[in-house]
Design a protein around this motif. Sequence first.
Motif, PDB file in Angstrom:
ATOM      1  N   LEU A 197       3.239   4.137   6.007  1.00 37.25           N
ATOM      2  CA  LEU A 197       2.651   3.706   4.742  1.00 37.25           C
ATOM      3  C   LEU A 197       1.333   2.955   4.949  1.00 37.25           C
ATOM      4  CD1 LEU A 197       5.860   2.492   2.837  1.00 37.25           C
ATOM      5  CD2 LEU A 197       4.531   4.563   2.406  1.00 37.25           C
ATOM      6  N   VAL A 198       1.241   2.165   6.043  1.00 41.23           N
ATOM      7  CA  VAL A 198       0.019   1.383   6.305  1.00 41.23           C
ATOM      8  C   VAL A 198      -1.135   2.299   6.693  1.00 41.23           C
ATOM      9  CG1 VAL A 198      -1.010  -0.312   7.850  1.00 41.23           C
ATOM     10  CG2 VAL A 198       1.255  -0.715   6.876  1.00 41.23           C
ATOM     11  N   THR A 199      -0.856   3.303   7.511  1.00 42.37           N
ATOM     12  CA  THR A 199      -1.907   4.206   7.956  1.00 42.37           C
ATOM     13  C   THR A 199      -2.237   5.235   6.881  1.00 42.37           C
ATOM     14  OG1 THR A 199      -0.242   5.625   8.963  1.00 42.37           O
ATOM     15  CG2 THR A 199      -1.265   3.951  10.356  1.00 42.37           C
TER      16      THR A 199
ATOM     17  N   THR B 153       8.577   3.939   8.894  1.00 40.55           N
ATOM     18  CA  THR B 153       8.191   4.083   7.479  1.00 40.55           C
ATOM     19  C   THR B 153       7.055   3.145   7.138  1.00 40.55           C
ATOM     20  OG1 THR B 153      10.468   4.664   6.930  1.00 40.55           O
ATOM     21  CG2 THR B 153       9.031   3.992   5.114  1.00 40.55           C
ATOM     22  N   ILE B 154       7.150   1.875   7.600  1.00 37.94           N
ATOM     23  CA  ILE B 154       6.083   0.892   7.308  1.00 37.94           C
ATOM     24  C   ILE B 154       4.776   1.336   7.944  1.00 37.94           C
ATOM     25  CG2 ILE B 154       5.336  -1.481   7.727  1.00 37.94           C
ATOM     26  CD1 ILE B 154       8.284  -2.292   7.490  1.00 37.94           C
ATOM     27  N   THR B 155       4.856   1.798   9.191  1.00 40.39           N
ATOM     28  CA  THR B 155       3.649   2.253   9.894  1.00 40.39           C
ATOM     29  C   THR B 155       3.001   3.429   9.170  1.00 40.39           C
ATOM     30  OG1 THR B 155       4.646   1.587  11.994  1.00 40.39           O
ATOM     31  CG2 THR B 155       2.744   3.072  12.101  1.00 40.39           C
TER      32      THR B 155
END
Length: 664
Positions: free
Chosen positions: A662-664, A658-660
Amino acid sequence: MSHACRAHILPLNYIPIFKRIYMFLAIVFIPLINAIIAGLAGRWIGRMGARWLTVIGMGGNLFLTSILIYQNLTDPVVYHLKLGTWISSELLHITWGFNFDNLVLTMFFVVNLVSSLVHVYSCSYMAEDPHLPRFMSYLSLFTFFMLLLVTADNLLQLFLGWEGVGICSYLLINFWFTRIQANKSAIKALIVNRISDVALTLGIITIFCAFRSIEFGVIFSLAPFFIEQQVNILSFNVNLLNLVSILLLLGAMGKSAQIFLHTWLPDAMEGPTPVSALIHAATMVTAGVFLIIKCSPIFEYADTTLMLVALIGGLTAFFSSTVGLVQYDMKKVIAYSTCSQLGYMVFACGLSAYNISLFHLMNHAVFKALLFLSAGSVIHSLSNEQDMRKMGGLSKLLPFAYASIGIGSLALIGFPFLTGYYSKDIILELAYSQYNLHGSFVHWLGTITAFFTTFYSFRLIYLSFIKETQVQKPVANNIHESPAFITVPLSILALGSIILGYLTKDLFSGIGTPFLDHVLLTLPGHNSFFVAEFLPFYIKNLPFFLSLLSVALVAFLYKVLSHYSIMYHLLLKEGHRFLSYKWYFDLLYNRYINLPLLRFAFRVPFELIDKGVIELMGPRGLYSSFFKLSLKNKEYQTGIVYQYAFFILAVLLLVLITITFLVT
């Protein structure tokens, strides 16, 4: 204001005639002090201490009242005392204020006389009751709220006393709270009076919106300027003073047990007999009549309401007297008599004879207290037997009670030169002298009521004292005359029932008396005292001749016709049934008002909203959802370590993805 009276508006820090002022305040607050001490310290001072404390306090009250009445007769003065601010909010400014005038002094005399004698009477009547301190406390508190009501200088303070006597009546009727019937009667009295209290509350709000004040002095001064004032209600224009006076009348109808709101009064007999005497003679039931008398400057400018007041009073008097004809409970006969006499007082107000209404209120308090307390003496002697069919022959066994009830009954029917004669007959004469439709109607209703009053009064005497005894032998062996604590109050009331009307008639009746001129308002066009003086002989004496006829009818029915009981019952069966069911008022109220309201309250607010929407959306719905969710989560608690590790890694992997994302 009468030129014979001086008005003193006195703040607390300026009291030039301080002795009289302190006496007035002492009369109001001594019963409250008695009630607090007897109620809260009853376990320490005991029954004897509670008795003497309250009796001495009420005796002192009566003594102070007598002094003030004597002083005001020789030197008439109106006092208006303000003790301080109660409520101050923009336009609404209410003070703790007290009016002391001749109207208030008359009510002081009525309330304190009956209350002090009831306190003395209760010392013997309730001597064996373990809760005597509580009973004496309630009596004194009842007296305080009635005195607060009559002295109030504004409607909100009057309403405080009004509600106070209501709650005290509940406490006293329900004094023997282990009896189911006492519970039901007390609740009934409270609920019926709440209906009229709502109307009185609306009346107070309407008065404030119109007059911008609820002080009696301001309202009465401004009332003539609102004669043509109209208010719009549901697209209908209604005269303001008619609206206000009708709301005040509805408020008075509940307290004074007028027709349609009368049903609580007979059931109030479930309380101890001293309570019946206090409620029915001097306190609660007189509050409604007092309100109409006090607000005469409003009612005088509302002709429509005056006609309505006269009709309601006349119908109440007639209805109650018919129901009293068939009662066998001694106290209920006297209770319906109270309701009937209240009708006389109310329709006297409808004839603008407020002074005569007050006169009858005072007279009625004395002889009705005598009747109730004498009935209590009889019932006490008969081991609490109230059914007149189980009495008889008591004139030889209880001669003092027989004489007391005889004097009270003669005063009640208006026997010449006894107390009731001077007020009741003049009410009928004033009704006849109106020479209009509603005046003639209530005159004949009142005249027929006088006939019925004599019938049920002598029926009570015959069944209880004259006919062959029906008293059971064990009860008859224990019959004895009452002790001094009972006979002394009865003697005082009997003397008052004989001479009070004669001694005070010149204060209240006639044109020449200024006793109430500064308190009551009667417009010149509404005054019919002159006409009443010149009525035909047969009109003036018709009630007396009908009373004689009624006595003869009682003798005929119960001495002659009773031997032909089958024919007697066939002739009177349907009428007796109709009257014994009290014109079916209770039945109709229960069937068409109470039961539909209870069904609606169960099906809509309880079942649909409370048990339905609120519980499903609230406690029961949330509880069920969380309970099912907890059961589901319980399946994942296996106790196996590698499964827990798998779940942790899976969640951690989900978080990283999920974090990845959102960052991309």
